[in-house]
Motif scaffolding. Sequence first.
Motif, mmCIF file in Angstrom:
data_model
loop_
_atom_site.group_PDB
_atom_site.id
_atom_site.type_symbol
_atom_site.label_atom_id
_atom_site.label_comp_id
_atom_site.label_asym_id
_atom_site.label_seq_id
_atom_site.Cartn_x
_atom_site.Cartn_y
_atom_site.Cartn_z
ATOM 1 N N LEU A 121 0.825 -1.219 0.000
ATOM 2 C CA LEU A 121 0.000 0.000 0.000
ATOM 3 C C LEU A 121 0.858 1.267 0.000
ATOM 4 O O LEU A 121 0.561 2.237 -0.702
ATOM 5 C CB LEU A 121 -0.920 -0.030 1.239
ATOM 6 C CG LEU A 121 -1.827 1.166 1.450
ATOM 7 C CD1 LEU A 121 -2.789 1.349 0.276
ATOM 8 C CD2 LEU A 121 -2.624 1.010 2.751
ATOM 9 N N LEU A 171 -9.185 4.203 0.905
ATOM 10 C CA LEU A 171 -8.982 2.811 0.481
ATOM 11 C C LEU A 171 -10.277 2.266 -0.131
ATOM 12 O O LEU A 171 -11.363 2.446 0.420
ATOM 13 C CB LEU A 171 -8.535 1.936 1.647
ATOM 14 C CG LEU A 171 -7.233 2.351 2.336
ATOM 15 C CD1 LEU A 171 -6.743 1.228 3.236
ATOM 16 C CD2 LEU A 171 -6.144 2.731 1.343
ATOM 17 N N ASN A 175 -12.991 -0.022 1.843
ATOM 18 C CA ASN A 175 -13.725 0.438 3.024
ATOM 19 C C ASN A 175 -14.848 1.356 2.544
ATOM 20 O O ASN A 175 -14.588 2.430 1.996
ATOM 21 C CB ASN A 175 -12.819 1.237 3.971
ATOM 22 C CG ASN A 175 -11.877 0.359 4.789
ATOM 23 O OD1 ASN A 175 -11.788 0.496 5.991
ATOM 24 N ND2 ASN A 175 -11.168 -0.563 4.140
ATOM 25 N N TYR A 216 -6.034 -5.068 10.777
ATOM 26 C CA TYR A 216 -5.980 -3.607 10.579
ATOM 27 C C TYR A 216 -4.746 -2.961 11.208
ATOM 28 O O TYR A 216 -4.083 -3.554 12.052
ATOM 29 C CB TYR A 216 -7.236 -2.967 11.194
ATOM 30 C CG TYR A 216 -8.513 -3.510 10.623
ATOM 31 C CD1 TYR A 216 -8.844 -3.274 9.292
ATOM 32 C CD2 TYR A 216 -9.370 -4.298 11.385
ATOM 33 C CE1 TYR A 216 -10.000 -3.787 8.737
ATOM 34 C CE2 TYR A 216 -10.534 -4.823 10.839
ATOM 35 C CZ TYR A 216 -10.840 -4.566 9.519
ATOM 36 O OH TYR A 216 -11.978 -5.085 8.967
ATOM 37 N N GLY A 217 -4.510 -1.705 10.787
ATOM 38 C CA GLY A 217 -3.553 -0.874 11.510
ATOM 39 C C GLY A 217 -4.237 -0.423 12.792
ATOM 40 O O GLY A 217 -5.373 0.063 12.746
ATOM 41 N N GLU A 265 0.853 -2.165 12.716
ATOM 42 C CA GLU A 265 0.125 -2.773 11.601
ATOM 43 C C GLU A 265 -0.221 -4.221 11.925
ATOM 44 O O GLU A 265 0.637 -5.038 12.194
ATOM 45 C CB GLU A 265 0.967 -2.669 10.311
ATOM 46 C CG GLU A 265 0.313 -3.201 9.046
ATOM 47 C CD GLU A 265 -0.928 -2.406 8.567
ATOM 48 O OE1 GLU A 265 -1.247 -1.364 9.148
ATOM 49 O OE2 GLU A 265 -1.575 -2.871 7.618
ATOM 50 N N LYS A 266 -1.504 -4.493 11.953
ATOM 51 C CA LYS A 266 -2.072 -5.844 12.097
ATOM 52 C C LYS A 266 -1.508 -6.656 13.271
ATOM 53 O O LYS A 266 -0.993 -7.757 13.075
ATOM 54 C CB LYS A 266 -1.898 -6.619 10.784
ATOM 55 C CG LYS A 266 -2.498 -5.879 9.586
ATOM 56 C CD LYS A 266 -2.705 -6.732 8.376
ATOM 57 C CE LYS A 266 -3.460 -6.010 7.285
ATOM 58 N NZ LYS A 266 -2.684 -5.234 6.353
ATOM 59 N N ILE A 269 -7.456 1.706 12.003
ATOM 60 C CA ILE A 269 -7.459 2.677 10.899
ATOM 61 C C ILE A 269 -8.530 2.245 9.894
ATOM 62 O O ILE A 269 -8.529 1.100 9.431
ATOM 63 C CB ILE A 269 -6.090 2.728 10.196
ATOM 64 C CG1 ILE A 269 -4.979 3.075 11.196
ATOM 65 C CG2 ILE A 269 -6.125 3.726 9.052
ATOM 66 C CD1 ILE A 269 -3.577 3.078 10.597
ATOM 67 N N GLY A 299 -9.291 3.154 6.793
ATOM 68 C CA GLY A 299 -9.145 3.323 5.346
ATOM 69 C C GLY A 299 -9.364 4.736 4.810
ATOM 70 O O GLY A 299 -9.602 4.916 3.620
ATOM 71 N N TYR A 307 -7.503 8.675 5.222
ATOM 72 C CA TYR A 307 -6.385 9.401 5.816
ATOM 73 C C TYR A 307 -6.298 10.792 5.218
ATOM 74 O O TYR A 307 -6.569 10.968 4.029
ATOM 75 C CB TYR A 307 -5.047 8.723 5.470
ATOM 76 C CG TYR A 307 -4.955 7.217 5.618
ATOM 77 C CD1 TYR A 307 -5.592 6.356 4.715
ATOM 78 C CD2 TYR A 307 -4.179 6.652 6.620
ATOM 79 C CE1 TYR A 307 -5.472 4.973 4.834
ATOM 80 C CE2 TYR A 307 -4.048 5.261 6.745
ATOM 81 C CZ TYR A 307 -4.706 4.431 5.851
ATOM 82 O OH TYR A 307 -4.593 3.067 5.955
ATOM 83 N N THR A 315 1.172 2.444 6.909
ATOM 84 C CA THR A 315 1.098 2.660 8.365
ATOM 85 C C THR A 315 2.487 2.979 8.934
ATOM 86 O O THR A 315 2.616 3.838 9.817
ATOM 87 C CB THR A 315 0.525 1.399 9.057
ATOM 88 O OG1 THR A 315 -0.733 1.106 8.455
ATOM 89 C CG2 THR A 315 0.337 1.602 10.542
ATOM 90 N N ARG A 365 -18.564 1.742 9.172
ATOM 91 C CA ARG A 365 -17.585 1.367 8.165
ATOM 92 C C ARG A 365 -17.820 -0.108 7.785
ATOM 93 O O ARG A 365 -17.955 -0.958 8.661
ATOM 94 C CB ARG A 365 -16.180 1.533 8.761
ATOM 95 C CG ARG A 365 -15.010 1.338 7.813
ATOM 96 C CD ARG A 365 -14.578 -0.092 7.565
ATOM 97 N NE ARG A 365 -14.190 -0.814 8.742
ATOM 98 C CZ ARG A 365 -12.950 -1.132 9.031
ATOM 99 N NH1 ARG A 365 -11.977 -0.777 8.251
ATOM 100 N NH2 ARG A 365 -12.694 -1.847 10.113
#
Length: 296
Positions: A109, A129, A132, A169-170, A194-195, A207, A209, A211, A235, A256
């Motif tokens: 990403l 993103l 989402n 997810y972040g 991250e994840k 997060i 999706g 920003y 991230t 979401r």
Amino acid sequence: MKKIRKAVIPAAGYGTGFLPVTKAIAKEMLPIVDKPVIQFIVEEAVASGIEEILIITGKSKRPIEDHFDSNIELEENLESKGKVKMLEMVQSITQANLFFVRQSYPLGLGDAIYQAKAFVGDEPFVVMLGDNIMDSETPVTKQIMDLYHETGAPNVALVEVEAKETRKYGIADVQTSSSHKLAEDVVHINHFVEKPQPEKAPSNLAIAGRYVLTPEIFDLLENLAPGLDDEVQLTDAIEQLNESKRVLGKVIEGKRYDVGNPMGYMQMSIEYALKHPETAEDFKQYLIRMSKELSE
Ligand code: G1P
């Protein structure tokens, strides 16, 4: 402070959560009832006041470009048959001001967003993103743009997730003391992870999706080593940005749907079908019958 005018929508991923259908079809073109996923995102951008949209595409993604282009043959056909409403609907899809660039290698990403460097120039911008989809009174992208215009700080949209979902997810480690709260739904960020597995997750705020980023992100991405899954992670770059510039989190108002996995996709499809004028009533009756059958 420069106003946000531009959005970047990365749509280059393989969509492995949806194999086999995504072997030859872009996951962004999967329909929610009758509208492809990517159209929801573009509509949210336009509704938020975005003027220019860059979609980062890749292999098997050409239908995305075709979808937002005119289709003269179809339009002539609809016109000759007097199908005015359909014609207007088809023509309205071409209204957004779209640009496309291809990511040649799927390096993650962060690398996809790096492809937007020339398009973005020296302006703040939003990243949306494609997997989402939001349902909210004020578009979620507008919510985070407003926060940027009030504070000048880059920020990320956050949603609460269940503990078992943190590894998708972040996750944000947020400052909880009230002196660090700017408003009930706005938080300062200590770190992003991250994840993480649930036991390593610093919170349940993921997060979502969306920003708001500033152009410094491109220098950070350029020098960033691959992270989780050997991919350049957006991230990780935002984590670095947070060291030099305060990054805020905004717990979104709204819902979401993570349509990047079959369960989220089905939830979105069902809830949208219950609102769609063509399907709402009959589908509701069908669901009532089904739920009776299932509870017997
Ligand atoms: C990406 C981001 C992650 C974010 C998620 C939202 O992950 O890396 O931080 O929470 O999108 O859907 P991906 O879904 O691309 O694996």
